[in-house]
Scaffold this active site. Structure first.
Site, PDB file in Angstrom:
ATOM      1  N   TYR A 273     -30.586  88.406 -12.086  1.00 51.00           N
ATOM      2  CA  TYR A 273     -30.349  87.058 -12.584  1.00 51.00           C
ATOM      3  C   TYR A 273     -30.000  87.082 -14.072  1.00 51.00           C
ATOM      4  O   TYR A 273     -30.850  87.275 -14.939  1.00 51.00           O
ATOM      5  CB  TYR A 273     -31.565  86.171 -12.302  1.00 51.00           C
ATOM      6  CG  TYR A 273     -31.573  85.748 -10.845  1.00 51.00           C
ATOM      7  CD1 TYR A 273     -31.769  86.692  -9.843  1.00 51.00           C
ATOM      8  CD2 TYR A 273     -31.345  84.445 -10.467  1.00 51.00           C
ATOM      9  CE1 TYR A 273     -31.743  86.332  -8.511  1.00 51.00           C
ATOM     10  CE2 TYR A 273     -31.328  84.072  -9.136  1.00 51.00           C
ATOM     11  CZ  TYR A 273     -31.524  85.028  -8.155  1.00 51.00           C
ATOM     12  OH  TYR A 273     -31.484  84.669  -6.829  1.00 51.00           O
TER      13      TYR A 273
ATOM     14  N   LYS B 122     -35.227  97.539  -1.027  1.00 44.89           N
ATOM     15  CA  LYS B 122     -34.033  98.245  -0.561  1.00 44.89           C
ATOM     16  C   LYS B 122     -34.014  99.625  -1.222  1.00 44.89           C
ATOM     17  O   LYS B 122     -32.998 100.073  -1.763  1.00 44.89           O
ATOM     18  CB  LYS B 122     -32.770  97.440  -0.897  1.00 44.89           C
ATOM     19  CG  LYS B 122     -31.499  97.925  -0.200  1.00 44.89           C
ATOM     20  CD  LYS B 122     -31.522  97.747   1.291  1.00 44.89           C
ATOM     21  CE  LYS B 122     -30.176  98.171   1.901  1.00 44.89           C
ATOM     22  NZ  LYS B 122     -30.213  98.144   3.383  1.00 44.89           N
TER      23      LYS B 122
ATOM     24  N   ASP C 102     -32.835  93.792   4.661  1.00 47.06           N
ATOM     25  CA  ASP C 102     -31.999  93.412   5.784  1.00 47.06           C
ATOM     26  C   ASP C 102     -32.796  93.363   7.086  1.00 47.06           C
ATOM     27  O   ASP C 102     -32.618  92.455   7.910  1.00 47.06           O
ATOM     28  CB  ASP C 102     -30.790  94.339   5.913  1.00 47.06           C
ATOM     29  CG  ASP C 102     -31.135  95.805   5.725  1.00 47.06           C
ATOM     30  OD1 ASP C 102     -32.169  96.120   5.118  1.00 47.06           O
ATOM     31  OD2 ASP C 102     -30.348  96.663   6.178  1.00 47.06           O
TER      32      ASP C 102
ATOM     33  N   ASP D 110     -35.531  85.117  -3.451  1.00 48.08           N
ATOM     34  CA  ASP D 110     -34.793  83.862  -3.462  1.00 48.08           C
ATOM     35  C   ASP D 110     -34.100  83.646  -2.117  1.00 48.08           C
ATOM     36  O   ASP D 110     -34.183  82.569  -1.505  1.00 48.08           O
ATOM     37  CB  ASP D 110     -33.757  83.912  -4.592  1.00 48.08           C
ATOM     38  CG  ASP D 110     -33.213  82.544  -4.960  1.00 48.08           C
ATOM     39  OD1 ASP D 110     -33.695  81.531  -4.409  1.00 48.08           O
ATOM     40  OD2 ASP D 110     -32.310  82.485  -5.806  1.00 48.08           O
TER      41      ASP D 110
ATOM     42  N   ASP E 291     -35.427  80.927   1.113  1.00 49.30           N
ATOM     43  CA  ASP E 291     -34.589  79.863   1.661  1.00 49.30           C
ATOM     44  C   ASP E 291     -34.446  80.010   3.175  1.00 49.30           C
ATOM     45  O   ASP E 291     -34.464  79.009   3.917  1.00 49.30           O
ATOM     46  CB  ASP E 291     -33.205  79.885   1.007  1.00 49.30           C
ATOM     47  CG  ASP E 291     -33.170  79.162  -0.323  1.00 49.30           C
ATOM     48  OD1 ASP E 291     -34.251  78.843  -0.854  1.00 49.30           O
ATOM     49  OD2 ASP E 291     -32.073  78.915  -0.848  1.00 49.30           O
TER      50      ASP E 291
END
Length: 354
Positions: free
Chosen positions: A133, A187, A220, A244, A248
């Protein structure tokens, strides 16, 4: 002693849902004898027009001084460049107040249809200050840059300090919830150094919580399992971008972003903030669902030590959701913003009369 909150309405539907949230918070606090003072200041496009910046320094200073902040949604994607005053108020406050932890619960309601038909009750604990970010991960300058017109680069920042901090926040929350398992999202098969450091930190903190099982999942795989079997998850700990995205997804699986409450906190400050955006296409039409920001305010009150008002808000919100006539259209109901708010206020009053 008076509890002082700063309310920042923001853009789009922000003024409507912050006004609703202020009323609900004030009513719940009054029921429990909590003296509440709500201050207001402008951010977003109104502040840009008045002061030349979307979040004036005076607002940041006031946010540091009060007990907590109610932050309405902002249209930061539509802001001018940072050099022209278009700073993202959310990112600015997170960095300025040291809000390293973003707590995002996803809980389905029996009366609200979910996409998979599964009941959902989980919390995503998202690191809030680092990752990819660009608006908050560097002291000077952004984390994105273009050496040439045809090459864009982004820097991912992961520190031991914040990885340990978010792991501690996540495991402490899991213990309070009575969770049996914490799922750590990563990851590291590709991002070996940055997610490797993150995993090392979560493993170190996990050693202090021997009664909680730890599951490490590739991001994933976690996304696929969320869709297949969301009920298997209790508490997820993730770096900024992964948290994030997955929060959602979890919110939609629980019934929609309109109910997606969220609390940003650090060691000394806290900000209530809805997960969703400013929805300018429905602004001013009495169509916005105030539930996400109202739930966020309940989280803020609980974080500040006022469990009674927080519980009253959650119970009233649940009662309003149970009736299609008092929940908004995004949840299969027929109510507008004002009608849903009035129903929540009525249910708080009815609790006091029992």
């Amino acid at each position: 002693m008076t509890l002082t909150l700063l309310s920042l309405a923001g853009d789009g539907i922000g003024p409507e849902i912050t006004a609703a949230t202020e009323r609900v918070a004030a009513t719940a606090c009054a029921r429990f004898g909590v003296a509440l003072a709500i201050e207001r200041a402008e951010i977003g496009f109104p502040a840009l027009a008045a002061t030349g910046t979307t979040i004036p320094d005076a607002v940041i200073d006031r946010a540091r001084a009060v007990d907590g902040v109610i932050l309405g949604p902002v249209s930061h994607n539509a802001y001018p460049p940072v050099a022209e005053g278009g700073r993202n108020p959310s990112g600015v406050l997170r960095k300025a107040l040291g809000l390293y932890s973003n707590i995002r619960p996803a809980r389905s309601h029996p009366a609200v249809k979910t996409p998979t038909g599964h009941a959902v009750d989980m919390v995503v604990v998202r690191e809030n200050l680092e990752g990819f970010y660009a608006d908050r991960n560097m002291e000077v300058g952004p984390g994105e840059f273009m050496p040439t017109p045809d090459l864009a680069l982004a820097v991912r920042k992961i520190t031991r300090e914040n990885s340990l901090a978010i792991a501690r926040a996540g495991f402490a929350l899991a213990r309070r919830r009575g969770a049996k398992t914490v799922t750590v999202i990563h990851k590291a098969n590709v991002l070996r150094l940055s997610d490797g450091l993150f995993l090392d930190c979560t493993r170190a903190v996990a050693a202090d919580y021997p009664g909680i099982a730890v599951e490490e999942l590739l991001v994933d795989a976690a996304a696929a399992l969320l869709v297949r079997d969301p009920a298997r998850f209790e508490v997820l700990i993730a770096t900024n971008m992964f948290g994030d995205i997955l929060s959602d997804l979890a919110a939609e699986l629980a019934g929609g972003l309109g109910l997606a409450a969220s609390l940003n906190h650090g060691d000394t400050h806290a900000v209530a903030q809805a997960q969703h955006g400013s929805a300018p296409s429905i602004a001013g039409q009495d169509r916005a669902n105030p539930g996400s920001l109202i739930g966020s305010a309940a989280m803020l009150l609980a974080h500040l030590g006022h469990a009674g008002p927080a519980a009253a808000i959650w119970a009233a919100l649940d009662a309003a959701l149970a009736d299609p006539a008092t929940r908004t259209q995004d949840l299969g109901g027929t109510a507008g913003t004002r009608a849903m708010t009035e129903a929540i206020l009525r249910h708080i009053a009815e609790q006091a009369d029992r």
